[in-house]
Design an enzyme around this catalytic site. Structure first.
Site, PDB file in Angstrom:
ATOM      1  N   CYS A  54       0.800  -1.226   0.000  1.00 22.96           N
ATOM      2  CA  CYS A  54       0.000   0.000   0.000  1.00 22.96           C
ATOM      3  C   CYS A  54       0.832   1.274   0.000  1.00 22.96           C
ATOM      4  CB  CYS A  54      -0.939   0.002   1.204  1.00 22.96           C
ATOM      5  SG  CYS A  54      -1.955  -1.487   1.304  1.00 22.96           S
ATOM      6  N   HIS A  57      -9.592   2.471  -0.243  1.00 23.03           N
ATOM      7  CA  HIS A  57      -8.134   2.308  -0.179  1.00 23.03           C
ATOM      8  C   HIS A  57      -7.651   1.680  -1.478  1.00 23.03           C
ATOM      9  CE1 HIS A  57      -4.165   1.709   1.071  1.00 23.03           C
ATOM     10  NE2 HIS A  57      -4.291   0.644   1.865  1.00 23.03           N
TER      11      HIS A  57
END
Length: 1666
Positions: free
Chosen positions: A194, A372
């Site tokens: 991420c 996300h």
């Protein structure tokens, strides 16, 4: 360790500030810009949706894959939420020049990256120019982050191919960007899960700081794909990361995890110093960045607040920013309890300590809006901050209220001045500085300190252009249709009020210097926003060229004295161009500081300064000359530019010369006069009028001179001259200070010689065209350094025009393109003396008055740019508008095609295939008598042809019949895919059509009574109507916005009567076939709307066979006819052509809805493909409720000649000819031919498999068929195993076709055979004799009607190939016909009887000029000129020449007119050749030419007259001039002797023979021109070896009989041609047969081989010459 080294490593090096100058963004919910992202934030939108209940999920994923993984897992339905793209990311493969296979083989993330990278680069103003700036592609780095793959790297689960490596290796993410944009700096693909985006940006910043690159593009991408999606969801869920209720909830009490999202973000970066210097628009400045591993000691993915604090403190320290100055933090904010707690604690410990209460730290996270995006999340956060900088506003936190704050965070908010806002507010801060946090599950995380960019780019107080004058603007696109769309985008953008706040100079700078340049472009000049709008609405001329075209060159010619006087300091250029101003000031400063020029002679200084200033200006704009030519005075400036003289020395000599003229020549009565008359005529008059003592002063051109003399002598000469030549033009030059270049300046020469001896002269650095010598002087020519050069230049005749001619001649000899000409001076008089080539420009660079300076220069600049000259617009703007900055512009409108790479395993979606069966099934036959009403409504090329919609209806009816009982429940809809037209079906009295289904498949075929011939094939599916309507609804949102063009004034609106009158040239529709009531055609001509009330009428069942009562063909016609109408009424169709349906691609119809609606609205669009030989389009239909109910996608229509279409219908063949393993060879099959056929079969099989084609068309190159670089490697490896004897030679050329590849791979030279095409499906090996086999279509006269499988017009008689009824070979002529010239010399006007019996097809054939006989792109085309009979039909019988062959008929053939003369024909055919090259072969500037008999004579004349066009000549039995001493009447006797027919085409041909023979003999200049010009191209001669033996004695001269009866023609020809053209004659080859039998079946093979050998010899010589 020495004390002074302790702890040095702990010191933090200074961070180089990095400017973000461009950004591209993609996110869920249609986020595609900072604007759409901002709208999402301020409107508190959430783009999260439950997968199981959303149609987007059904379209992308296989629900069974999720069900198998999540079955039994608690809350799985709630867990399966996501923020996904509305549509699959698509690709404009045409823009990126990708084959279909290559595009299909790309990872969807690679496709998304290409488009976002393009937008980021456009936003940054990157143009790709290698200009040494920070944006130079050689120092441009690429850094891309990703965390998932589209396909798991286990090839056992997937259909692996050559692209598997490209799809699965992450290195190709950055590599694809480098490759497609030509970036050659560092390239890296990273994966830190991420935190990938911020890691990639950090790597780019470090590379910029160290100098590894000077610019970089960096960011991340993440797409949840059908293959990897289910397993990745499952793994993330099992790890406990996914929120149990759906969307991310940063900082909220009910946050239990995150929601997955998709996205892509890329930023373009430079060092701040470079960005400021190069005028970039700065979005933000990265002041500090720190990446660290922050994993908890207990668990790798557990966040650790203490470690985060260390990283954040380091980033702030590196930035040098006071923590209290940071006013906003875009937090990672995943919405997990531990993650939020760790992050908030670190923020408070570093940024909130000792912070004033009135300076709170605002925290937010956009994950509450968009989820996300994993590897792309960092660039999403960065994009949000940049959007905030631009608006100076802070958006609200999604779904936030203080009461919902996570209780574990409350103590931090109570103790520190930190807040989260629930309403949008102003961002009030003296300097807006923010922190962006981005963390990864692997423990890698980072913080970025970023400052707003406006601090470094103040908008207030900027300079504006010094004068209000027009500026240049350029818009370009990859194709014409996209360019039209882009123009409209610019018009709409310019009309927006916000755009008016942008300085026009910035817009000009961005549009010209900061954009990619594409082949199709327009350029305009405007002086205001609305003026620019108006110019764009006026549709300026479109330039169609190649962005990579060969740059053109320019030569400067300098004006002399005598023109309009312009003080350069008064010119608008003086206030506009810094380089012009500096150069002019330097000239005046040098002259005045040393008193080089007296005040009385200031006009000389002004002219010199003007010309020198113009030169310096053009050079600063990138326009640099290859040659310099000065007319009289102008040669001084030319010598300065060439480096021979300095500015000081040139001004000194001009000042001295002017002073001497005033002192010694004012009393000398010398005057000058300009005469417009050929030089030869003037010389005659001067010779006759010696007593007048008039002198030739200047040779301006071949038709213009200047003479000098006393006024009395000049007047006497004028009167005598006008007696001889009344049309001559005479103009006395009263504004000259002296009669230069004559005896009248003799008094100054001694003193001027002394002055010249004192000046230092240098070797020339450029080509100079010497007016003194009348020739071109190369670089360093010593003659220019002689001290008496300028003395002689003053006195002797100035031969400017002679020097220009010498330069042009030498360019022709060197085969160097002629340059364009730019006049350096205050007028355009001198360039008028230059005779240009056909496309040469001659431009002035300054107007006649001071006020015209900038306008004239700008116009010349844009014309040079449009013609292909390299213009450095950055330097142009730096020169005239140095304060310009880059600004926002409309982005390029891509045409996207969605695609995911499929898994090999079957997708278990709701079954729509037909019921299973192991047998071949048939539907009942439909007799043609029932089909007749449908066919009568569809007449094409004179035939009642079964429309494609009838085939569609038959297949849908069959699908309904073959469907299982379970599939027939409820309302049904139908899909047909891979729908291909094989052959047409015409009306026959006893015919029928029948649908046949193959066993165990859903594949249907329509066959007929014609030996079960297959007419059309498709795969059929049955589905629920509602499912189909839902899937079609996806297209509606893309289509409906295009409805707006219906209301534009530029849209053409056609009612039914007019529409079908336009359509009748292709298809004549009967009353029930005219289904469109109204048509709206867009301005670009590539899209249209239609309206039809046919579905609501009572006629839908009329004339419909009973088998089709529920599937009316004309009802289906109403929803798809528009696409055919659109193509066939477009400018892409020429007279005599038609677009004919070739493939219907994929067809989906909710048939019940079509019966129920009262009307339909139809939208159609298309683009040209396959090099302009076909159109590919889509057509959609909406019902009366606005619901999309039908779609025809990928409809392909081939463009062809009407007469060819007629013959194809006659023969029942498919329009597209395809190759099989069938060959034309000798009837005596030799062993090597068998080997060839075996290799050919294998090669074709490999190509079919690699390119995924069922057949290999001969008329396309391998590149056009999809052979890209990787496929070529794949094919090459396979072929090396098949043909080991050619391993050392094996290079597969994408520009070649199948024929050239087979020739390369055969073990022996190409046999005397040619591949032909066949539409049969069987793969057989046959050998067919060219001359005798019935398998090859043969005309009655023995000439094949197909060449390489391309049908030629029916009954194509060639004068030299016709046979008499008794079988004897025909002569090169025809007998007397009524109204045709006779052999005795009498003649009448041509009669209508000449064309009365000629078929329409033949008339169409002879009117097609030029005619493409063979098509094989790549090598230099061959132009073959007609024989004495005026046709080029003889050349149709030639075998394969491995190049494009174009034939030219005599233009007057149909009207009974011959050529006027050989000279006239050469001129006319040269124009035809140039036009063909420009339109069809833009990569070629020259042709090889040749011809039989008279065609060879014309070819030699063309070679003599047009060496810039003709690369070489092959003559075919063309008699050398002067060998056969015949009169015109005797020649007619020979040519017309054997003919006995007078009808039809033969009459036209006979008339041609007689007229052309007389024209040739009436103009004997041919030999003289050939000899005088000394043909300067290679020539190869073919001669018939056999003598001509007439059946009776002819009254001919003795030498003529010796020529005709001799076996030694080739010897005589070689000697004669050698005498005429010398070493340019490369060879003479004998060919079997006599003059009239060279193209008969018995001899045409040998003629082909000899012609091919001659062409190869010529090309070898040309290659050797370089």
């Amino acid at each position: 360790m020495p004390p002074n080294t302790v702890n040095k490593a702990a010191e933090i090096p200074p961070f180089e500030p990095i400017a973000i100058v461009g950004i591209g963004i993609r996110g869920p919910g249609g986020i595609n810009s900072l604007t759409t992202l901002w709208d999402t934030l301020v409107e508190r939108k959430s783009h999260c949706f439950p997968l199981a209940k959303d149609p987007r999920f059904q379209r992308r994923f296989n629900p069974d894959d999720f069900k198998a993984l999540f079955d039994g897992i608690p809350d799985s339905e709630n867990v399966l939420h996501a923020n996904l793209f509305d549509e699959t990311p698509g690709l404009d493969r045409t823009y990126f020049s990708l084959s279909e296979r290559e595009a299909a083989g790309m990872d969807v993330q690679q496709k998304l990256l290409l488009h976002v990278a393009h937008e980021a680069l456009e936003d940054a103003g990157y143009s790709g120019a290698e200009d040494g700036s920070a944006f130079d592609p050689s120092t441009f780095g690429v850094y891309v982050a990703t965390a998932t793959d589209e396909v798991i790297q286990d090839p056992r689960d997937y259909d692996t191919d050559i692209y598997h490596l490209v799809r699965t290796e992450r290195a190709f993410l950055s590599g694809q960007i480098c490759f497609h944009f030509g970036l050659r700096g560092p390239s890296s693909s990273v994966d830190t899960v991420c935190s990938g985006s911020i890691t990639a940006i950090n790597d780019a910043c470090r590379a910029l700081a160290t100098g590894d690159c000077r610019a970089a593009i960096a960011g991340g991408v993440h797409v949840v794909t059908p293959v990897s999606g289910p397993i990745s969801f499952y793994c993330i869920k099992r790890a406990g990361f996914l929120d149990r209720t759906g969307q991310c909830k940063p900082f909220l009490q009910n946050g239990t995890g995150y929601s997955r999202s998709e996205g892509c973000g890329l930023v373009v970066m430079k060092r701040l110093s470079d960005a400021i210097r190069e005028g970039d628009r700065i979005h933000g400045v990265i002041r500090g960045l720190c990446i660290r591993s922050m994993a908890s000691p207990k668990f790798i993915s557990q966040p650790n607040g203490a470690f985060q604090s260390v990283a954040l403190a380091q980033a702030v320290k590196i930035s040098g920013v006071d923590p209290a100055a940071i006013s906003f933090v875009e937090a990672h904010g995943p919405g997990t309890a531990k993650g939020d707690l760790a992050e908030v604690s670190s923020l408070c410990s570093v940024l909130a300590q000792h912070r004033a209460v009135d300076n709170p730290l605002t925290v937010g996270s956009l994950k509450g809006n968009v989820g996300h995006a994993e590897a792309a999340s960092g660039t999403h956060s960065l994009a949000k901050v940049i959007a905030m900088f631009q608006r100076r506003r802070i958006p609200p936190q999604a779904d936030f209220h203080p009461s919902r704050l996570n209780p574990t965070l409350q103590p931090f908010f109570d103790k520190h001045p930190i807040r989260i806002i629930e309403n949008e507010e102003d961002w009030n801060a003296s300097h807006r500085i923010a922190v962006v946090g981005n963390f990864g599950a692997s423990g890698n995380a980072g913080f970025m300190v970023i400052e707003e960019g406006s601090t470094f780019q103040p908008l207030e107080g900027r300079d504006v252009p010094k004068v209000s004058s027009p500026l240049p603007f350029v818009i370009s696109a990859k194709d014409q249709a996209t360019l039209v769309k882009l123009i409209h985008l610019y018009i709409d953008w310019l009309k927006q009020p916000s755009t008016f706040l942008t300085p026009l100079s910035d817009i000009s700078y961005a549009m010209t210097a900061r954009r990619f340049i594409h082949p199709f472009m327009i350029s305009v000049q405007a002086d205001s926003h609305m003026d620019l709008v108006q110019k764009l609405q006026e549709r300026p001329p479109m330039i169609n060229g190649s962005a990579n075209r060969t740059p053109r060159e320019v030569a400067f010619c300098f004006s002399g004295q005598g023109g309009e006087r312009v003080d350069p300091r008064d010119s608008t250029l003086y206030n506009f161009s810094a380089s012009f101003t500096d150069a002019v000031d330097m000239c005046f400063r040098v002259a005045e500081s040393e008193n080089l020029v007296a005040e009385e002679d200031v006009a000389i200084l002004e002219l010199f300064a003007l010309e020198f200033g113009l030169v310096e200006m053009w050079k600063s704009w990138g326009i640099k000359p290859v040659a310099l030519a000065g007319h009289s005075f102008g040669e001084y400036v030319a010598l300065v530019c060439a480096g021979v003289l300095t500015v000081r020395d040139a001004l000194k000599l001009l000042g001295i010369r002017a002073a001497l003229i005033r002192a010694m020549c004012l009393d000398v009565p010398g005057k000058m006069a300009a005469v417009r008359l050929p030089l030869s005529d003037v010389n005659k008059c001067l010779e006759q009028q010696k007593s007048t003592r008039v002198e030739l002063a200047c040779v301006n051109s071949d038709n213009s001179v200047t003479v000098a003399g006393t006024p009395e002598d000049l007047e006497s000469f004028r009167q005598e001259l006008l007696k001889w030549y009344p049309a001559a033009s005479w103009h006395l030059l009263n504004n000259m200070t002296a009669a230069f270049h004559s005896r009248f300046v003799q008094p100054i020469l001694a003193d001027f010689t002394n002055a010249c001896n004192e000046v230092k002269v240098h070797p020339s650095e450029m080509v100079v065209l010497s007016g003194l010598l009348g020739k071109m002087c190369p670089v360093g020519d010593a003659v220019l350094q002689q001290h008496d050069y300028l003395v002689r230049h003053c006195r002797e005749t100035n031969r400017f025009g002679t020097a220009i001619s010498d330069y042009q001649r030498q360019n022709v000899e060197r085969e160097t393109p002629q340059p364009d000409w730019l006049e350096i001076g205050s007028h355009s008089r001198i360039i008028s003396f230059i005779t240009p080539a056909s496309d040469q420009l001659k431009l002035p660079s300054h107007g006649k008055s001071a006020g015209e300076g900038w306008m004239t220069a700008l116009d010349a600049l844009m014309r040079l740019y449009s013609a292909g000259h390299v213009v450095d617009f950055k330097d142009v703007h730096y020169d005239v508008n140095p304060s310009a900055h880059h600004t926002d512009l409309p982005l390029y409108p891509f045409q996207l095609e969605p695609h995911f790479y499929p898994a090999r395993r079957e997708v278990k979606a709701s079954s729509t295939m037909l019921a299973s069966t192991n047998e071949v099934q048939f539907c009942p036959r439909v007799p043609s008598t029932e089909l007749a009403p449908l066919l009568l409504n569809h007449v094409m090329a004179g035939y009642t042809l079964c429309p494609a919609t009838t085939h569609v209806a038959l297949m849908m009816a069959a699908a309904s019949t073959f469907a299982s009982s379970s599939q027939q429940e409820g309302r049904l809809a139908y899909k047909l895919s891979k729908l291909k037209v094989i052959a047409g079906f015409t009306n026959t009295t006893d015919g029928w059509l029948q649908v046949r289904r193959q066993s165990s498949t859903s594949d249907l075929e329509i066959i007929s009574n014609d030996d079960n011939k297959i007419h059309i094939t498709a795969r059929a599916e049955v589905c629920k109507e509602q499912d189909l309507l839902e899937s079609l609804s996806l297209y509606a949102s893309f289509i409906l916005p295009f409805k707006s063009f219906k209301f534009l004034p530029s849209t053409d609106v056609l009612r039914k009567e007019l529409a079908y009158s336009l359509f009748n040239h292709t298809v004549n529709y009967g009353p029930h076939g005219q289904v469109l009531d109204r048509v709206w055609i867009a301005e670009d001509g590539y899209q249209a709307w239609g309206y039809s009330t046919y579905p609501g009428g009572a006629s839908t069942a009329e004339g419909v066979p009973s088998a089709l009562r529920d599937f009316s063909p004309m009802l289906i016609e109403s929803v798809c006819q528009l696409i055919g109408f659109l193509m066939n009424t477009s400018t892409n169709r020429k007279d005599g052509e038609a677009f004919v349906t070739d493939e219907l691609g994929d067809c989906s119809i909710a048939i019940s809805k079509l019966y129920e609606t009262k009307y339909v609205e139809i939208y159609a669009s298309y683009k040209m493909v396959d090099g302009g030989t076909a159109g590919l389009g889509n057509v959609f239909a909406f019902d009366d409720k606005g619901q999309l109910i039908s779609a025809f996608r990928d409809v392909r229509m081939a463009k062809m000649k009407i007469y060819v279409l007629k013959r194809l219908i006659d023969r029942g063949r498919k329009p597209e000819q395809v190759v099989t393993t069938q060959h034309v060879a000798s009837t005596e099959v030799e062993e090597d031919n068998v080997a060839h056929n075996d290799i050919d079969d294998k090669v074709i099989s490999v190509l079919k498999a690699a390119l995924r084609l069922s057949e290999i068309p001969l008329d396309k190159t391998l590149g056009e068929l999809g052979l890209d670089s990787l496929t070529a490697i794949d094919v090459g490896v396979q072929l090396e195993r098949l043909v080991p004897h050619r391993r050392d030679h094996l290079t597969i050329d994408p520009e070649g076709n199948l024929t050239s590849l087979l020739q390369l791979l055969r073990p022996t030279p190409l046999p005397k055979s040619l591949p032909i095409t066949s539409s049969t499906k069987e793969s057989k090996v046959e050998t067919v004799d060219l001359a005798t086999s019935p398998s090859l279509p043969i005309m009655p006269n023995g000439v094949p009607t197909t060449v390489n499988g391309v049908p030629k017009p029916n009954a194509l008689p060639t004068v030299n190939g016709l046979h008499k009824p008794n079988g004897a070979p025909a002569a090169n002529g025809v007998p007397t016909a009524n109204g045709v010239p006779t052999a005795d010399g009498t003649s009448t006007e041509p009669s209508q009887t000449l064309v009365a019996n000629i078929s329409p097809e033949m008339l169409q054939a002879i009117s097609s000029n030029p005619e493409v006989i063979q098509y094989a792109p790549g090598r230099t085309p061959l132009l073959l000129i007609h024989d004495g009979g005026g046709t080029s039909f003889a050349y149709y019988s030639l075998g394969n020449l491995d190049r494009t062959v174009i034939g030219i008929h005599c233009p007057g053939l149909q009207e009974g007119k011959g050529i006027e003369s050989v000279h006239h024909a050469a001129n006319e055919y040269a124009n035809i050749a140039r036009q063909y090259l420009k339109q069809q072969c833009p990569g070629h500037s020259k042709v090889l030419i040749g011809g039989w008999s008279l065609g060879g004579t014309i070819s030699m004349m063309m070679a003599a007259l047009f060496p810039d066009l003709v690369a070489g000549v092959v003559t075919i039995d063309t008699t050398p001039p002067g060998v056969v001493g015949l009169t015109a009447q005797q020649a007619e006797s020979v040519l017309l002797h054997p003919w006995s027919r007078t009808d039809g085409i033969h009459g036209l041909v006979r008339r041609q023979l007689q007229l052309n023979t007389r024209a040739s003999f009436a103009h004997p200049e041919y030999k003289t021109i050939i000899r005088v010009t000394a043909v300067n191209v290679p020539v190869y001669v073919l001669c018939a070896i056999d003598p001509f033996r007439p059946s009776e004695s002819l009254d001919l001269p003795k030498e003529t009989y010796q020529w005709l009866l001799s076996f030694k023609q080739s010897d005589v020809a070689e000697v004669t041609w050698k005498e005429l053209i010398g070493e340019r004659l490369l060879g003479v080859q004998s060919v079997p047969g006599n003059h009239w039998t060279m193209f008969t079946p018995a001899n045409v093979k040998a003629t082909t081989e000899a012609l091919k050998q001659g062409l190869d010899v010529i090309e070898a010589r040309l290659n050797k010459m370089g």
